[in-house]
Design an enzyme around this catalytic site. Structure first.
Site, PDB file in Angstrom:
ATOM      1  N   SER A 207       0.794  -1.229   0.000  1.00 17.36           N
ATOM      2  CA  SER A 207       0.000   0.000   0.000  1.00 17.36           C
ATOM      3  C   SER A 207       0.825   1.278   0.000  1.00 17.36           C
ATOM      4  O   SER A 207       0.351   2.304  -0.481  1.00 17.36           O
ATOM      5  CB  SER A 207      -0.944   0.001   1.212  1.00 17.36           C
ATOM      6  OG  SER A 207      -0.207  -0.029   2.422  1.00 17.36           O
ATOM      7  N   HIS A 235      -5.589  -3.686  -1.476  1.00 18.70           N
ATOM      8  CA  HIS A 235      -5.342  -2.675  -2.507  1.00 18.70           C
ATOM      9  C   HIS A 235      -5.325  -3.293  -3.903  1.00 18.70           C
ATOM     10  O   HIS A 235      -4.617  -2.815  -4.795  1.00 18.70           O
ATOM     11  CB  HIS A 235      -4.044  -1.937  -2.205  1.00 18.70           C
ATOM     12  CG  HIS A 235      -4.111  -1.088  -0.986  1.00 18.70           C
ATOM     13  ND1 HIS A 235      -4.609   0.203  -1.002  1.00 18.70           N
ATOM     14  CD2 HIS A 235      -3.791  -1.351   0.300  1.00 18.70           C
ATOM     15  CE1 HIS A 235      -4.578   0.702   0.220  1.00 18.70           C
ATOM     16  NE2 HIS A 235      -4.086  -0.217   1.026  1.00 18.70           N
ATOM     17  N   LYS A 266     -12.527  -0.367   0.952  1.00 17.71           N
ATOM     18  CA  LYS A 266     -11.814   0.407  -0.063  1.00 17.71           C
ATOM     19  C   LYS A 266     -12.626   0.388  -1.363  1.00 17.71           C
ATOM     20  O   LYS A 266     -13.599   1.114  -1.490  1.00 17.71           O
ATOM     21  CB  LYS A 266     -10.387  -0.116  -0.216  1.00 17.71           C
ATOM     22  CG  LYS A 266      -9.535   0.156   1.031  1.00 17.71           C
ATOM     23  CD  LYS A 266      -8.117  -0.315   0.888  1.00 17.71           C
ATOM     24  CE  LYS A 266      -7.237   0.128   2.055  1.00 17.71           C
ATOM     25  NZ  LYS A 266      -7.742  -0.207   3.384  1.00 17.71           N
TER      26      LYS A 266
END
Length: 420
Positions: A207, A235, A266
């Site tokens: 990340s 991610h 996310k």
């Protein structure tokens, strides 16, 4: 018999004891204030900006009269403010309530939780899945629940803090290999052959730098040395790979990665929640042993409804995920041409490498003055000397948004002597 009343009475009758307590508290306060001052002097103080609107590429920030372009959220697909995702959360709130007031195995499992777990397993082409209140909790639960003192875990040195903390909690033998260093990993695998199980743990995408783990080579080593592979896909889930399944799909090793942990907070709606997906016996074991699962409240219905809709949208079409590639390339190319060094490769995490913590913080403030919301990252979030401004491109950004961000970086960089 009120203990608080009795303590207060005791202290009032014992001024010496009360004085000692106040002295101890004053001592603690002095220690804390000294530590805080050191953080400020080092230029690594982290201020929280207050957003007064919903999350998205265009936001409102407290104290600013004009709209701001947001380039530092993990809202990769723009789904945190997608009307269908919001509506699904609202519908789930109306039908299933605000929360369960309990943990899953007592009275905290609803039909929507089971539906979402089935969706997650299907999305990742795995047998089963288990929900957590966050991926931090999923990472805290997997290693302790699975591994014993007879086993070994081999971890990339730059893995996310939640992976590191999860490994600390387990009793397995611990090996740390150099970042994405396959030779060092192989050496550690040779050392670990004496153990019952060997689990290689790595972020799919790291990340802070936006670099992608060499999963093909890691899986080949795992096969050679009879190890299992675990990846954290926070991610990557939703937008990496042809259908947004993650780095294992991107690199063609979905059938070779045993366990996937990821987040709903996310790309998949941006609210909260995490999960583990993998073999059904593992998921069944986690339901029996995983402490964060057994002792944390159930994921709220509104969050579940939003995430479920986000997965529906991604499984219906990969158009949103595909739009990321061109926009990421546009930002990286223009920033490199402007004279900046951008970390990582082909990922919407685009670290603008600056080195100096104070410079990163000052440039981020100057960017906000120009209507661009970005944040400087410094120690302990990243290693000392590796300070940067981490820019994150979203599918919801327009090409004009990206160009405006690059223009602001160019102006601010010239002011600080960073670019020509």
């Amino acid at each position: 018999n009120n203990p608080v009343f009795m303590l207060g009475t005791c202290l009032s009758r014992c001024p010496l004891r009360a004085g000692r307590a106040q002295s101890t508290l004053a001592h603690l306060r002095g220690i804390l204030e000294e530590e805080l001052e050191k953080i400020k002097e080092a230029g690594t103080w982290k201020s929280e900006r207050i957003i007064t609107s919903k999350q998205g590429p265009h936001i409102k920030v407290d104290g600013r009269n004009t709209g701001i372009l947001n380039f530092c959220a993990n809202n990769y697909l723009g789904l945190s403010s997608h009307p269908e995702v919001i509506r699904a959360g609202h519908d789930a709130l109306e039908e299933f309530g605000a929360g369960l007031s309990s943990v899953r195995f007592i009275c905290g499992t609803q039909t929507i939780h089971k539906k979402l777990e089935a969706q997650i397993a299907r999305f990742h082409n795995r047998e089963d899945a288990i929900l957590y209140i966050s991926c931090f909790d999923a990472n805290a639960g997997i290693f302790e629940g699975l591994l014993t003192p007879e086993d070994a875990v081999l971890s990339d040195e730059l893995n996310h803090a939640s992976i590191i903390d999860g490994i600390r909690l387990c009793k397995a033998n611990k090996y740390r290999y150099k970042h994405m260093d396959l030779e060092d990993l192989e050496n550690k695998l040779k050392e670990a052959q004496k153990h019952r199980l060997r689990l290689i743990a790595t972020d799919g995408v790291f990340s802070m730098d936006g670099d992608i783990a060499p999963l093909r080579e890691i899986c080949a080593l795992a096969k050679r040395y009879n190890a299992l592979v675990f990846i954290d896909e926070c991610h990557a889930t939703g937008f990496m790979g042809p259908n947004g399944r993650g780095t294992d799909e991107l690199l063609g090793v979905m059938d070779q990665v045993a366990i996937v942990n990821s987040t709903l907070g996310k790309a998949l709606g941006g609210a909260a929640g995490g999960y583990t997906t993998g073999p059904k016996p593992l998921i069944d074991l986690l339901r029996q042993r995983s402490r964060p699962y057994l002792f944390s409240n159930t994921l709220p219905p509104a969050v579940v409804g939003s995430a479920s809709k986000a997965l529906d949208l991604l499984m219906e079409s990969n158009a949103i995920a595909k739009s990321m590639t061109a926009k990421t390339a546009r930002f990286r190319t223009k920033m490199t041409n402007a004279g900046y060094t951008i970390g990582g490769m082909d990922h919407p995490i685009c670290p603008v490498m600056l080195g100096d913590a104070r410079l990163a913080s000052q440039m981020a403030d100057d960017m906000l003055e120009r209507g661009i919301y970005v944040i400087g990252f410094s120690f302990p979030v990243v290693p000392k000397g590796k300070a940067r401004i981490r820019v994150q491109v979203s599918a919801a950004h327009s090409n004009e948004d990206i160009d405006r961000c690059v223009e602001a970086f160019t102006e601010v960089g010239r002011t600080h002597g960073v670019v020509p």
